[in-house]
Design a protein around this motif. Structure first.
Motif, PDB file in Angstrom:
ATOM      1  N   SER A  20      24.241  33.786  39.960  1.00 13.22           N
ATOM      2  CA  SER A  20      23.533  33.652  38.680  1.00 13.22           C
ATOM      3  C   SER A  20      22.203  32.937  38.838  1.00 13.22           C
ATOM      4  N   SER A  24      18.297  34.392  38.307  1.00 14.98           N
ATOM      5  CA  SER A  24      17.749  33.848  37.059  1.00 14.98           C
ATOM      6  C   SER A  24      16.241  34.025  36.917  1.00 14.98           C
ATOM      7  N   SER A 134      27.535  37.405  39.199  1.00 14.82           N
ATOM      8  CA  SER A 134      26.839  36.736  38.099  1.00 14.82           C
ATOM      9  C   SER A 134      27.437  37.128  36.753  1.00 14.82           C
ATOM     10  N   LYS A 138      28.107  35.155  32.838  1.00 12.71           N
ATOM     11  CA  LYS A 138      27.321  35.582  31.677  1.00 12.71           C
ATOM     12  C   LYS A 138      28.086  35.373  30.371  1.00 12.71           C
ATOM     13  N   MET A 165      22.218  30.050  34.331  1.00 11.35           N
ATOM     14  CA  MET A 165      23.380  30.847  34.749  1.00 11.35           C
ATOM     15  C   MET A 165      23.721  31.914  33.709  1.00 11.35           C
TER      16      MET A 165
END
Length: 250
Positions: A20, A24, A134, A138, A165
């Motif tokens: 994540s 980003s 990732s 979420k 994240m």
């Protein structure tokens, strides 16, 4: 702004957080060590980790965040090692699903000024870096449990990390957290595991129960496939809250 994040332990959650942060768009440098280094080297090959550490040492001293992603019983030992390593502006956190035990250790070690508890309400019955993504982080609720010495600036920095994240930070007292997760996470796991055991013991020799098991049984028992070692430690660490709720449930 550049931000250096160190991981101690690198399984499903650590890998998902690292994925994540790398995705980003912010500039994160990630270093990591683990009991088994194979997954960490795999993450380096994937571009998720920048540097592999073979041990906990002074190479962690310039980290802005250090995230403990190890079993509950080993976190205390790592905290003791980190006390003489970390810089004053570093925030040490964890991802454990029980917070009281680590907060008590942090108090004993006089590390409340550099520690903030954390618990991403995310995961899977699957384990290990190979299953990390990732997508797991979420929109996940990410509980943050400050100490009595956590500053507003530290809290904002941690919330910004969680937002990178793509998770949703929730500030909570650690004792309230432990009672809450006992009800909505730990107790359901025990019920799920007990149901699997019950069916296994009560089924006939032709396995008719297993033949007939469909959606509702699968939904109720999915989490029973999780790591027994991890759940043994979780239940032992949060036994008081679980016991009260289990009594009421029965």
């Amino acid at each position: 702004m550049d931000c250096k994040v160190g991981f101690i332990g690198f399984g499903l959650i650590a890998g998902s957080i690292a994925h994540s942060l790398k995705e980003s768009g912010s500039n994160y440098t990630i270093i990591a060590t683990s009991r088994r280094l194979g997954p960490v080297y795999e993450a380096k090959k994937d571009g998720v980790v920048d540097e592999v550490l073979d041990s906990v040492d002074n190479r962690l001293s310039d980290c802005d965040f250090i995230i403990l992603c190890t079993p509950v019983i080993t976190m205390n030992d790592y905290l003791k090692q980190l006390k003489s390593i970390v810089k004053k502006s570093c925030i040490i956190t964890d991802v454990g699903s029980v917070k009281t035990s680590i907060h008590n250790t942090v108090k004993e070690l006089d590390m409340e000024d550099v520690f903030i508890g954390g618990h991403p309400m995310a995961g899977s019955e699957l384990t290990g870096y190979a299953n990390s993504s990732s997508a797991i982080m979420k929109n996940a609720r990410y509980v943050i449990t400050p100490t009595s010495k956590t500053t507003k600036e530290q809290l904002e920095r941690f919330k910004a990390l969680v937002c990178d994240m793509k998770a949703n930070p929730i500030i909570m007292d650690y004792t309230i957290h432990d009672k809450s997760v006992a009800a909505i996470s730990h107790l359901p796991h025990l019920i799920s595991t007990a149901l699997v055991k019950l069916v296994s013991e009560q089924d006939d020799s032709d396995k008719h129960m297993q033949q007939l098991a469909a959606g509702s049984f699968r939904d109720m028992t999915r989490v029973a496939a999780s790591s027994p070692e991890m759940w043994d430690q979780i239940c032992a660490s949060n036994s008081q809250d679980i016991s009260v709720l289990l009594g009421d449930y029965i």
